[in-house]
Design a protein around this motif. Structure first.
Motif, mmCIF file in Angstrom:
data_model
loop_
_atom_site.group_PDB
_atom_site.id
_atom_site.type_symbol
_atom_site.label_atom_id
_atom_site.label_comp_id
_atom_site.label_asym_id
_atom_site.label_seq_id
_atom_site.Cartn_x
_atom_site.Cartn_y
_atom_site.Cartn_z
ATOM 1 N N ALA A 71 0.813 -1.213 0.000
ATOM 2 C CA ALA A 71 0.000 0.000 0.000
ATOM 3 C C ALA A 71 0.851 1.269 0.000
ATOM 4 N N ALA A 72 2.150 1.105 -0.295
ATOM 5 C CA ALA A 72 3.084 2.236 -0.389
ATOM 6 C C ALA A 72 3.151 3.028 0.922
ATOM 7 N N GLN A 73 3.268 2.282 2.040
ATOM 8 C CA GLN A 73 3.419 2.914 3.350
ATOM 9 C C GLN A 73 4.691 2.384 4.035
ATOM 10 N N PRO A 74 5.851 2.624 3.440
ATOM 11 C CA PRO A 74 7.085 2.043 3.983
ATOM 12 C C PRO A 74 7.453 2.549 5.366
ATOM 13 N N GLU A 75 7.171 3.806 5.663
ATOM 14 C CA GLU A 75 7.524 4.331 6.982
ATOM 15 C C GLU A 75 6.676 3.706 8.073
ATOM 16 N N LEU A 76 5.386 3.522 7.785
ATOM 17 C CA LEU A 76 4.521 2.855 8.756
ATOM 18 C C LEU A 76 4.946 1.402 8.916
ATOM 19 N N TYR A 77 5.336 0.766 7.822
ATOM 20 C CA TYR A 77 5.838 -0.602 7.903
ATOM 21 C C TYR A 77 7.035 -0.681 8.844
ATOM 22 N N ARG A 78 7.964 0.219 8.671
ATOM 23 C CA ARG A 78 9.143 0.244 9.533
ATOM 24 C C ARG A 78 8.754 0.439 11.002
ATOM 25 N N GLN A 79 7.826 1.332 11.236
ATOM 26 C CA GLN A 79 7.391 1.611 12.605
ATOM 27 C C GLN A 79 6.748 0.381 13.239
ATOM 28 N N VAL A 80 5.896 -0.298 12.479
ATOM 29 C CA VAL A 80 5.183 -1.454 13.020
ATOM 30 C C VAL A 80 6.152 -2.602 13.316
ATOM 31 N N VAL A 81 7.040 -2.899 12.371
ATOM 32 C CA VAL A 81 8.001 -3.986 12.579
ATOM 33 C C VAL A 81 8.905 -3.681 13.770
ATOM 34 N N THR A 82 9.382 -2.459 13.837
ATOM 35 C CA THR A 82 10.253 -2.067 14.954
ATOM 36 C C THR A 82 9.534 -2.212 16.288
ATOM 37 N N ARG A 124 12.477 -10.820 -5.285
ATOM 38 C CA ARG A 124 13.657 -10.269 -4.620
ATOM 39 C C ARG A 124 13.474 -8.781 -4.322
ATOM 40 N N ASP A 125 12.919 -8.046 -5.281
ATOM 41 C CA ASP A 125 12.726 -6.608 -5.088
ATOM 42 C C ASP A 125 11.771 -6.324 -3.938
ATOM 43 N N PHE A 126 10.682 -7.077 -3.870
ATOM 44 C CA PHE A 126 9.717 -6.847 -2.790
ATOM 45 C C PHE A 126 10.297 -7.220 -1.439
ATOM 46 N N HIS A 127 10.897 -8.387 -1.361
ATOM 47 C CA HIS A 127 11.386 -8.851 -0.062
ATOM 48 C C HIS A 127 12.621 -8.085 0.398
ATOM 49 N N SER A 128 13.323 -7.467 -0.526
ATOM 50 C CA SER A 128 14.423 -6.588 -0.122
ATOM 51 C C SER A 128 13.900 -5.427 0.723
ATOM 52 N N GLN A 129 12.698 -4.967 0.408
ATOM 53 C CA GLN A 129 12.095 -3.881 1.193
ATOM 54 C C GLN A 129 11.796 -4.342 2.619
ATOM 55 N N GLN A 130 11.251 -5.552 2.740
ATOM 56 C CA GLN A 130 10.978 -6.079 4.080
ATOM 57 C C GLN A 130 12.276 -6.258 4.866
#
Length: 302
Positions: A71-82, A124-130
């Motif tokens: 959903a193009a929310q990388p910053e929220l993704y980072r916050q949630v995982v952290t 690979r491109d997607f999972h590199s983001q994770q």
């Protein structure tokens, strides 16, 4: 290292039950942990509860967060995982000789091969983001490995492993299989394991099977001639039904069968010395993990 270990149980099905009890419908959504309050408290209680029951490989409730990247929310993704990694670190306080693994999910629906990335490069491109988020936490949070859970195609598993190798992150790809030990894409598991090891130079720490019937786990290992030693983890469902049918029975039936499934898992390890981590996926709860842990302590050495 050090013999057989027990993996923490699932968050999803337990949180869904708690959601009904507490009348908080969105309790199981991993993103809500950032709100604190009951969302964080319940997730922390589940993590701590599994450790209290004897689990010694703790995992995070981050499987479902991958949708934020889509959903193009990388910053929220980072916050949630952290936040989830920090939560499990808190749960681990006071325990010794425990490991921490981060759970990452596939790109799409884990039961629908057609939802997987079209090729290894897209995967690979997607999972590199994770993995980029995990890379930042790897040393500071004491993460031992990433588990890519419930993969149903070889191409996504290859791409995810390639991404992990590039970022130098220890990884365990985990596959969902049917009763005949085939991925839902129709690929024999053993062929996918060979492909990954050939392409990546045997980079994964090992491989895993999850979210499948216990019979599927036995069959998958039996069919893995030449790669059996690479299967190091198994955590099947508490139901013998095909996992694609579980939603049709209003969730997964929990086991209260005097430990017969736990005994099957112990037998799985007895027959296959490569299996070093066992546990339960959908439908297991704290008591089930406690039964597995007790069976391991009684019949197998840590």
């Amino acid at each position: 290292n050090g013999g057989v270990k027990v993996l923490s149980g699932p968050y999803g099905t337990v949180l869904e039950e708690r959601a009904k009890q507490l009348e908080v419908p969105d309790l199981s959504k991993s993103v809500n942990v950032t709100q604190g309050g009951i969302y964080r408290a319940e997730t922390l209680a589940i993590a701590r509860g599994y450790l209290d029951k004897g689990a010694n490989v703790a995992t995070t409730n981050t499987f479902g967060t991958r949708g934020l990247l889509r959903a193009a929310q990388p910053e929220l993704y980072r916050q949630v995982v952290t936040e989830h990694v920090g939560l499990v670190r808190q749960a681990l306080e006071g325990f010794h000789n425990r490991n921490l693994v981060v759970s990452l999910g596939p790109y799409g629906d884990c039961y629908k091969p057609e939802d997987a990335p079209s090729d290894e490069k897209d995967a690979r491109d997607f999972h590199s983001q994770q993995l980029a988020v995990v890379k930042d936490l790897l040393l500071s949070a004491g993460i031992d490995a990433v588990v890519f859970e419930t993969l149903c195609t070889g191409r996504e598993a290859i791409g995810a492993t390639m991404a992990a190798k590039e970022l130098k992150i220890p990884v365990i790809p985990s596959f969902v299989v049917d009763r005949d030990a085939k991925l839902f894409s129709g690929e024999p598991l053993v062929e996918v394991l060979r492909q990954i090891d050939d392409i990546t130079g045997s980079y994964p720490l090992g491989f895993s099977i999850n979210c499948c019937p216990v019979s599927g786990a036995f069959q998958a290992i039996a069919d893995s001639n030449g790669k059996r030693d690479r299967l190091i983890m198994a955590y099947p469902n508490s139901s013998e039904r095909d996992p694609r049918e579980l939603e049709e029975i209003d969730g997964v039936v929990h086991l209260h069968d005097n430990g017969s499934t736990a005994q099957q898992l112990v037998e799985l390890v007895r027959r296959n010395a490569s299996i070093k981590i066992i546990g339960g996926c959908c439908g297991f709860d704290h008591d089930d993990i406690g039964v597995i842990s007790a069976a391991v302590r009684t019949h197998l050495s840590f």
